[in-house]
Design a protein around this motif. Sequence first.
Motif, PDB file in Angstrom:
ATOM      1  N   THR A  36       7.951   0.563   2.648  1.00 44.74           N
ATOM      2  CA  THR A  36       6.741  -1.428   3.098  1.00 44.74           C
ATOM      3  C   THR A  36       5.679  -0.498   3.759  1.00 44.74           C
ATOM      4  N   ILE A  37       4.560  -1.695   4.234  1.00 38.57           N
ATOM      5  CA  ILE A  37       3.204  -1.679   5.053  1.00 38.57           C
ATOM      6  C   ILE A  37       2.815  -3.412   6.051  1.00 38.57           C
ATOM      7  N   GLY A  38       4.059  -3.826   7.320  1.00 34.95           N
ATOM      8  CA  GLY A  38       3.949  -4.456   7.665  1.00 34.95           C
ATOM      9  C   GLY A  38       2.809  -4.042   8.622  1.00 34.95           C
ATOM     10  N   ASN A  39       1.911  -5.459   8.752  1.00 36.81           N
ATOM     11  CA  ASN A  39       0.646  -6.044   9.713  1.00 36.81           C
ATOM     12  C   ASN A  39       0.948  -6.574  10.406  1.00 36.81           C
ATOM     13  N   ALA A  40       1.496  -6.933  11.890  1.00 39.23           N
ATOM     14  CA  ALA A  40       1.289  -7.542  12.601  1.00 39.23           C
ATOM     15  C   ALA A  40       0.055  -7.970  13.418  1.00 39.23           C
ATOM     16  N   GLY A  41      -0.581  -6.794  13.603  1.00 34.65           N
ATOM     17  CA  GLY A  41      -1.618  -6.423  14.596  1.00 34.65           C
ATOM     18  C   GLY A  41      -3.284  -6.617  13.972  1.00 34.65           C
ATOM     19  N   ILE A  42      -3.845  -5.414  13.871  1.00 29.48           N
ATOM     20  CA  ILE A  42      -4.354  -5.034  13.581  1.00 29.48           C
ATOM     21  C   ILE A  42      -5.312  -4.013  12.497  1.00 29.48           C
ATOM     22  N   TRP A  43      -5.428  -4.869  11.693  1.00 30.01           N
ATOM     23  CA  TRP A  43      -5.641  -3.806   9.949  1.00 30.01           C
ATOM     24  C   TRP A  43      -6.988  -3.495   9.812  1.00 30.01           C
ATOM     25  N   ARG A  44      -7.396  -2.636  10.157  1.00 24.50           N
ATOM     26  CA  ARG A  44      -9.163  -2.961   9.677  1.00 24.50           C
ATOM     27  C   ARG A  44      -9.141  -1.079   8.701  1.00 24.50           C
TER      28      ARG A  44
ATOM     29  N   PRO B 151      -0.992   1.181  -1.720  1.00 24.32           N
ATOM     30  CA  PRO B 151      -0.037   0.520  -3.236  1.00 24.32           C
ATOM     31  C   PRO B 151       1.562   0.684  -3.206  1.00 24.32           C
ATOM     32  N   VAL B 152       1.982   0.432  -1.854  1.00 25.29           N
ATOM     33  CA  VAL B 152       3.517  -0.273  -1.915  1.00 25.29           C
ATOM     34  C   VAL B 152       3.294  -1.598  -1.259  1.00 25.29           C
ATOM     35  N   PRO B 153       3.736  -2.795  -0.975  1.00 27.30           N
ATOM     36  CA  PRO B 153       4.254  -3.897  -0.476  1.00 27.30           C
ATOM     37  C   PRO B 153       3.988  -3.802   0.903  1.00 27.30           C
ATOM     38  N   PHE B 154       3.025  -4.908   0.591  1.00 27.14           N
ATOM     39  CA  PHE B 154       2.044  -4.936   1.912  1.00 27.14           C
ATOM     40  C   PHE B 154       2.414  -6.651   2.953  1.00 27.14           C
ATOM     41  N   VAL B 155       2.804  -6.622   3.875  1.00 25.12           N
ATOM     42  CA  VAL B 155       3.043  -7.640   4.528  1.00 25.12           C
ATOM     43  C   VAL B 155       2.343  -8.205   5.191  1.00 25.12           C
ATOM     44  N   ASN B 156       1.557  -9.428   4.938  1.00 17.64           N
ATOM     45  CA  ASN B 156      -0.020  -9.196   6.992  1.00 17.64           C
ATOM     46  C   ASN B 156       0.181 -10.603   7.593  1.00 17.64           C
ATOM     47  N   THR B 157       0.833 -10.498   8.831  1.00 16.85           N
ATOM     48  CA  THR B 157       1.009 -12.090   9.905  1.00 16.85           C
ATOM     49  C   THR B 157       0.241 -11.221  10.305  1.00 16.85           C
ATOM     50  N   GLY B 158      -0.837 -10.319  10.436  1.00 20.34           N
ATOM     51  CA  GLY B 158      -1.344 -10.873  11.662  1.00 20.34           C
ATOM     52  C   GLY B 158      -3.521 -10.580  10.937  1.00 20.34           C
ATOM     53  N   LYS B 159      -4.145  -9.644  11.904  1.00 21.25           N
ATOM     54  CA  LYS B 159      -5.176  -9.823  10.653  1.00 21.25           C
ATOM     55  C   LYS B 159      -5.918  -8.345   9.562  1.00 21.25           C
ATOM     56  N   LEU B 160      -5.817  -9.012   9.013  1.00 23.53           N
ATOM     57  CA  LEU B 160      -6.629  -8.003   7.535  1.00 23.53           C
ATOM     58  C   LEU B 160      -7.723  -7.992   7.720  1.00 23.53           C
ATOM     59  N   ASP B 161      -8.683  -7.011   7.972  1.00 21.33           N
ATOM     60  CA  ASP B 161     -10.444  -7.187   8.381  1.00 21.33           C
ATOM     61  C   ASP B 161     -10.827  -5.943   7.540  1.00 21.33           C
ATOM     62  N   ALA B 162     -11.264  -6.037   6.253  1.00 20.98           N
ATOM     63  CA  ALA B 162     -12.430  -5.478   6.254  1.00 20.98           C
ATOM     64  C   ALA B 162     -13.977  -5.873   6.650  1.00 20.98           C
ATOM     65  N   GLN B 163     -14.494  -4.838   6.848  1.00 22.07           N
ATOM     66  CA  GLN B 163     -16.010  -4.611   7.473  1.00 22.07           C
ATOM     67  C   GLN B 163     -16.628  -3.815   6.395  1.00 22.07           C
ATOM     68  N   SER B 164     -16.028  -2.558   6.344  1.00 22.91           N
ATOM     69  CA  SER B 164     -16.958  -1.800   5.400  1.00 22.91           C
ATOM     70  C   SER B 164     -15.869  -0.954   3.974  1.00 22.91           C
ATOM     71  N   GLY B 165     -16.806  -1.046   3.095  1.00 22.38           N
ATOM     72  CA  GLY B 165     -16.193  -0.847   1.775  1.00 22.38           C
ATOM     73  C   GLY B 165     -14.953  -1.912   1.469  1.00 22.38           C
TER      74      GLY B 165
ATOM     75  N   ILE C  21      -5.225  -0.255  13.709  1.00 20.81           N
ATOM     76  CA  ILE C  21      -5.409   0.911  12.923  1.00 20.81           C
ATOM     77  C   ILE C  21      -6.393   0.280  11.746  1.00 20.81           C
ATOM     78  N   THR C  22      -7.221   1.518  12.504  1.00 21.75           N
ATOM     79  CA  THR C  22      -8.917   1.751  12.416  1.00 21.75           C
ATOM     80  C   THR C  22      -8.878   2.376  10.951  1.00 21.75           C
ATOM     81  N   ILE C  23      -9.336   2.254  10.236  1.00 19.67           N
ATOM     82  CA  ILE C  23      -9.554   3.527   8.674  1.00 19.67           C
ATOM     83  C   ILE C  23     -11.188   3.563   8.842  1.00 19.67           C
TER      84      ILE C  23
END
Length: 237
Positions: A105-113, A124-138, A89-91
């Motif tokens: 809920t939001i769950g991320n097992a892949g790439i959330w970027r 603003p909802v529960p976020f479960v991350n077992t993958g990669k949470l990636d902040a490249q900008s902002g 998921i690319t923002i």
Amino acid sequence: SNGTFNLGGGTLSGIGTFTVNGPFNWSSGTLNNTGGVTLNGASSLSGAATGTMLLSGPLINAGALTWSGSGNNLYLSGGTLTNLAAGTITITADVSAANAGGINTIGNAGIWRKTGGTGTTTLPVPFVNTGKLDAQSGTISLVGSHALTGGTLNFGISGATNFGKINLSGLASFQGSLGVNLNGLYWPTVGSSFNLLTYTSESGVLFTNTALPAFITWQDNYNSTAFTLTVSARQTN
């Protein structure tokens, strides 16, 4: 569905599993399929105003999903957004979600970027991350509860004041991996400091594994409200 599916208004509902193997383009309307909608292709969320897209059921991404548009364009009301290990998921803009009631809920097992916008994307909802949470900008701001143990927090650094950030509302208490990448041939000078992760309080050592750019000696620092990386030495670029 193997073709292109466009949701530009109205409601997509049902009780069975709905799988889209081709492009799925959601710009407005309600997704309320209790059996879940699974995306395997190249998909997009592109609402252009607050509350344009309402998610009231399971949305599962296993492909390449781009989230753009403007404002708090994704409302969750009894909705779950899951990014599987195969999914990205690319923002690309400063868009955010909103909690519109119910159990979300939001769950991320892949790439959330986040790659676009210098502002904040708020979740603003529960976020479960077992993958990669990636902040490249902002900034990616997790203002709901968060479970980050076992996942990776990654940050892109493009300049002395231009780098991705993650904000946690409340206590930071997890054990995960830290990743950092340098963009655009940027080579930080000795003494450069990057405030990557902020929180209201912190408990223990957060990062048990690190993958940091080579040829630089990094110093990490946990203080009461932030995790910071500082360049203490480097080789000539």
